[in-house]
Motif scaffolding. Sequence first.
Motif, PDB file in Angstrom:
ATOM      1  N   SER A 141       0.833  -1.203   0.000  1.00  0.00           N
ATOM      2  CA  SER A 141       0.000   0.000   0.000  1.00  0.00           C
ATOM      3  C   SER A 141       0.868   1.254   0.000  1.00  0.00           C
ATOM      4  O   SER A 141       0.547   2.246  -0.648  1.00  0.00           O
ATOM      5  CB  SER A 141      -0.983   0.004   1.171  1.00  0.00           C
ATOM      6  OG  SER A 141      -0.354  -0.400   2.330  1.00  0.00           O
ATOM      7  N   PHE A 193      -8.925  -1.837   2.430  1.00  0.00           N
ATOM      8  CA  PHE A 193      -8.405  -0.984   3.503  1.00  0.00           C
ATOM      9  C   PHE A 193      -8.624  -1.598   4.884  1.00  0.00           C
ATOM     10  O   PHE A 193      -9.547  -2.396   5.065  1.00  0.00           O
ATOM     11  CB  PHE A 193      -9.028   0.408   3.428  1.00  0.00           C
ATOM     12  CG  PHE A 193      -8.645   1.141   2.169  1.00  0.00           C
ATOM     13  CD1 PHE A 193      -7.334   1.530   1.961  1.00  0.00           C
ATOM     14  CD2 PHE A 193      -9.582   1.396   1.183  1.00  0.00           C
ATOM     15  CE1 PHE A 193      -6.961   2.178   0.799  1.00  0.00           C
ATOM     16  CE2 PHE A 193      -9.216   2.049   0.013  1.00  0.00           C
ATOM     17  CZ  PHE A 193      -7.905   2.436  -0.187  1.00  0.00           C
ATOM     18  N   LYS A 215      -0.271   5.839   8.584  1.00  0.00           N
ATOM     19  CA  LYS A 215      -1.307   6.868   8.701  1.00  0.00           C
ATOM     20  C   LYS A 215      -0.962   8.094   7.849  1.00  0.00           C
ATOM     21  O   LYS A 215      -1.818   8.645   7.149  1.00  0.00           O
ATOM     22  CB  LYS A 215      -1.509   7.279  10.165  1.00  0.00           C
ATOM     23  CG  LYS A 215      -2.720   8.190  10.224  1.00  0.00           C
ATOM     24  CD  LYS A 215      -3.198   8.643  11.526  1.00  0.00           C
ATOM     25  CE  LYS A 215      -4.358   9.603  11.236  1.00  0.00           C
ATOM     26  NZ  LYS A 215      -4.742  10.375  12.367  1.00  0.00           N
ATOM     27  N   LEU A 248      -1.714   7.323   4.342  1.00  0.00           N
ATOM     28  CA  LEU A 248      -3.155   7.266   4.098  1.00  0.00           C
ATOM     29  C   LEU A 248      -3.725   8.681   3.944  1.00  0.00           C
ATOM     30  O   LEU A 248      -4.536   8.940   3.045  1.00  0.00           O
ATOM     31  CB  LEU A 248      -3.827   6.545   5.276  1.00  0.00           C
ATOM     32  CG  LEU A 248      -5.187   5.918   5.027  1.00  0.00           C
ATOM     33  CD1 LEU A 248      -5.092   4.860   3.932  1.00  0.00           C
ATOM     34  CD2 LEU A 248      -5.729   5.296   6.298  1.00  0.00           C
ATOM     35  N   TYR A 307      -5.542  10.297   0.641  1.00  0.00           N
ATOM     36  CA  TYR A 307      -6.874  10.912   0.662  1.00  0.00           C
ATOM     37  C   TYR A 307      -6.819  12.339   0.105  1.00  0.00           C
ATOM     38  O   TYR A 307      -7.747  12.799  -0.557  1.00  0.00           O
ATOM     39  CB  TYR A 307      -7.421  10.899   2.098  1.00  0.00           C
ATOM     40  CG  TYR A 307      -8.892  11.231   2.178  1.00  0.00           C
ATOM     41  CD1 TYR A 307      -9.853  10.328   1.723  1.00  0.00           C
ATOM     42  CD2 TYR A 307      -9.324  12.442   2.705  1.00  0.00           C
ATOM     43  CE1 TYR A 307     -11.201  10.628   1.790  1.00  0.00           C
ATOM     44  CE2 TYR A 307     -10.671  12.754   2.784  1.00  0.00           C
ATOM     45  CZ  TYR A 307     -11.605  11.836   2.326  1.00  0.00           C
ATOM     46  OH  TYR A 307     -12.944  12.131   2.375  1.00  0.00           O
ATOM     47  N   TRP A 350     -10.224   7.048  10.752  1.00  0.00           N
ATOM     48  CA  TRP A 350      -8.859   7.535  10.561  1.00  0.00           C
ATOM     49  C   TRP A 350      -8.787   9.063  10.605  1.00  0.00           C
ATOM     50  O   TRP A 350      -7.685   9.622  10.559  1.00  0.00           O
ATOM     51  CB  TRP A 350      -8.290   7.037   9.224  1.00  0.00           C
ATOM     52  CG  TRP A 350      -7.930   5.588   9.224  1.00  0.00           C
ATOM     53  CD1 TRP A 350      -8.677   4.557   8.746  1.00  0.00           C
ATOM     54  CD2 TRP A 350      -6.731   4.998   9.744  1.00  0.00           C
ATOM     55  NE1 TRP A 350      -8.026   3.362   8.926  1.00  0.00           N
ATOM     56  CE2 TRP A 350      -6.821   3.602   9.542  1.00  0.00           C
ATOM     57  CE3 TRP A 350      -5.593   5.507  10.362  1.00  0.00           C
ATOM     58  CZ2 TRP A 350      -5.818   2.721   9.939  1.00  0.00           C
ATOM     59  CZ3 TRP A 350      -4.587   4.622  10.757  1.00  0.00           C
ATOM     60  CH2 TRP A 350      -4.714   3.249  10.544  1.00  0.00           C
TER      61      TRP A 350
END
Lengths: 157, 407
Positions: free
Chosen positions: A58, A92, A121, A124, A128, A152
């Motif tokens: 990822s 996810f 994090k 991520l 986004y 999150w």
Amino acid sequence: MKAIILILLSLFLSSCRYAQDLNNVKSLENAKSSLINIQNENLSFENQKILRDYFGKSSVLISNLSNDSRYLNYFHKKFFNYYEDNLCENVFISKELYGSFEKKCIVNGFYICPEVFRDFKEKLVGFYQVLTELEKKNLKKEEACLKLINEWGLDEN
Amino acid sequence: MRLILFLSLFIFSQKVLSNEVISLSEVSKKVRSENYYVLENAERVYQAKERINFSKKNLLPRLNFWNVIKLPFDWASAIDIVQDIAPFLVPANWFRASQDQYFYLAQNEQYRALVANEVMTAKLLYTNTLRDIEFLNLLETQKNQIAELVRIAEARGVFGETTQENLKFLKIRELEVLEDVRSLSTLVFNEKKALSFMMGIAQEKDIELESVALPKLSSLKAMNYEEFIFRAIDHAPEIKQFAHLKEALKYTRKAVNFSFLGASSFSSSSGGVFSNIPIQDGLGFGRSSSLRITRSEERILEINKNASEEVIKQNLYHLISNFNSYVENSEGQELREKLAKENYELVRSKLILGEPLGILEVLTSIQNVFDASLSLVNYRYEALNTIEKLKRLLLNEDYNDLKEPRE
């Protein structure tokens, strides 16, 4: 004429590479299910490999999106082709699952988990942020995605 | 004018000769920013990065005046200047440009390993110096205890209660301890100078070391090798560099395959890593041999990678078994020191009260206190050093954020 052919050929080849990369999102499904299987176990050598497999893959996907503008354009163009209704649920991970591993990462004061796990994090949030408003709206339509976004705190950043 | 000169000289000398107080947390920062080897290596990484730009920009046409003026006399030499006017037409030049990126990444990993090793060595030198200062304090205590014993023995000797042999023996021991104090003081002085060098501090300056919190042995828990080995290998720059070198080798193989279109005229930034692989300049029969050599080179990289992994495993086993042995022995060591001190107090009070007691018995008691205290201090510092070495192996804390030296 030759130059045009060369440019078109290179664009075609690079889009093939991006398509291949995006297909790797599918491979995260297996990696996620392996993660769920070991969530109650100790972080042995083999289990840490599983941890690195999911977070490493990822991380590479997200880094490529953030660092390669052509890749990002391709991603935006193909987002709705690759998007499936159960994408969030299958690919996810929840914050709770992440937290269950995070607790085991400190042993005798030493950090023992892969570095890609620690940065997750941050990655991520980065992922986004590169989504368009339309893509975000589409994600939020799905209950599982909305739950993850809230868990999150992705909208807060 | 003279006054200004005098004042500036005075300020300069004060600055050079003044003491500098260093804490353990400052060591890492100072080594990274001031250590001579680190600075030198940072420049090498910077050069490797610049080499990528050099190779990329070299793909553009360049003007070699001497080759151009050859043309009016010998038009056949036009082919020779392809490397000048269109270097991008030679595939080997493209490969060299791409390869340089991997050499840079490998160099960056080597830099990370070097900085981590220098930081660890400096931190261990810091703690070892502190340990030797504590040994020195223990020796001073022993020196005072023996001096007191000599005075008592001399007083008893007046009444014939101590023999001349025993008195002389005690004085010999007193002189031995004095000699040990002097030797240890010299060692501490030299250690501080070595530490100054590692932190890039001028040798004229004296440094003072702040004390550190030692781990309480009884509160430590035994460790399990299985939990640590993954990160030790996965995160090691010594292993990561081989992945980059393997990628770089792929470009050498491509250069061999396309050598019939000419070899690259660019110089390599590898520092001779793959210089043993011959690449013929043009079409010839040596290509297959060159390819076999690249495959052999790949096997060498694999062997070296495996060897590095085994060294890391060996170090980890060694550190964890040592650490666990400190944990197991901790209780015994603390009890040993307590008993030795109690025994000395009993013997001392008997001696002061004038009870019949052999002088050598008292000396043995003093030596026991010294040995037990020394051993406990040593255990605590060894545990601290082992923790530091583990942090280096797992690239934790000070060793984790070893980023690119120059952006």
